[in-house]
Design an enzyme around this catalytic site. Structure first.
Site, PDB file in Angstrom:
ATOM      1  N   HIS A   1      -6.095 -12.095  -3.549  1.00 53.71           N
ATOM      2  CA  HIS A   1      -6.111 -11.091  -2.527  1.00 53.71           C
ATOM      3  C   HIS A   1      -7.242 -11.446  -1.562  1.00 53.71           C
ATOM      4  O   HIS A   1      -7.275 -11.845  -0.236  1.00 53.71           O
ATOM      5  CB  HIS A   1      -6.390  -9.544  -2.881  1.00 53.71           C
TER       6      HIS A   1
ATOM      7  N   LEU B   1      -1.117  -7.691  -9.139  1.00 51.76           N
ATOM      8  CA  LEU B   1      -0.608  -6.661 -10.173  1.00 51.76           C
ATOM      9  C   LEU B   1       0.827  -6.200  -9.894  1.00 51.76           C
ATOM     10  O   LEU B   1       1.604  -6.397 -10.652  1.00 51.76           O
ATOM     11  CB  LEU B   1      -1.524  -5.905 -10.829  1.00 51.76           C
TER      12      LEU B   1
ATOM     13  N   GLY C   1       3.643  -4.154  -3.226  1.00 49.51           N
ATOM     14  CA  GLY C   1       3.044  -3.408  -2.214  1.00 49.51           C
ATOM     15  C   GLY C   1       3.064  -4.165  -0.972  1.00 49.51           C
ATOM     16  O   GLY C   1       3.883  -5.327  -0.715  1.00 49.51           O
TER      17      GLY C   1
ATOM     18  N   HIS D   1       1.424  -6.100   0.921  1.00 50.26           N
ATOM     19  CA  HIS D   1       0.978  -7.508   0.703  1.00 50.26           C
ATOM     20  C   HIS D   1       2.103  -8.280   0.206  1.00 50.26           C
ATOM     21  O   HIS D   1       2.319  -9.590   0.657  1.00 50.26           O
ATOM     22  CB  HIS D   1      -0.496  -7.779   0.086  1.00 50.26           C
TER      23      HIS D   1
END
Length: 119
Positions: free
Chosen positions: A9, A70, A73, A75
């Protein structure tokens, strides 16, 4: 030549970049002959397009974008695939693939049990 682009990220914490750099180094040691670079979605450099360019400049013809996320989503499901699609248009002669997020790996429960047992 195959390349692994480890994508995280990004964070303002310098510790995060250091940890990802170490992880990329460990992967590099275990995969001799494979290009291993890292990149960040946000905040930190290199960004994903820069990471892809680094892989290409080292002779990569196949790039596996490996998600250090993890779970799925926005992204994972939208942002990163859009960036990789743009790279595919820039480098149409190269093969691009995107891994699943870490949380979907079958060994993740064992990892959590180990973390719990060593907490």
């Amino acid at each position: 030549m195959k390349a692994i682009l480890l994508v995280s990220h990004g964070s303002r914490s310098p510790k995060t970049k250091e940890e990802i750099s170490v992880l990329a180094g460990l992967i590099r040691q275990r995969l001799p002959g494979v290009i291993v670079e890292y990149a960040f979605l946000e905040i930190e450099a290199p960004n994903i397009p820069q990471g892809i360019d680094q892989c290409v400049s080292q002779g990569a013809t196949e790039i596996v974008v490996t998600l250090n996320f993890l779970n799925a989503g926005r992204h994972v499901d939208e942002d990163i695939p859009a960036i990789v699609l743009a790279a595919q248009k820039k480098y149409p002669q190269f093969k691009f693939t995107i891994s699943k997020p870490i949380g979907q790996h079958p060994q993740i429960p064992n990892l959590f049990i180990d973390l719990i047992n060593n907490a």
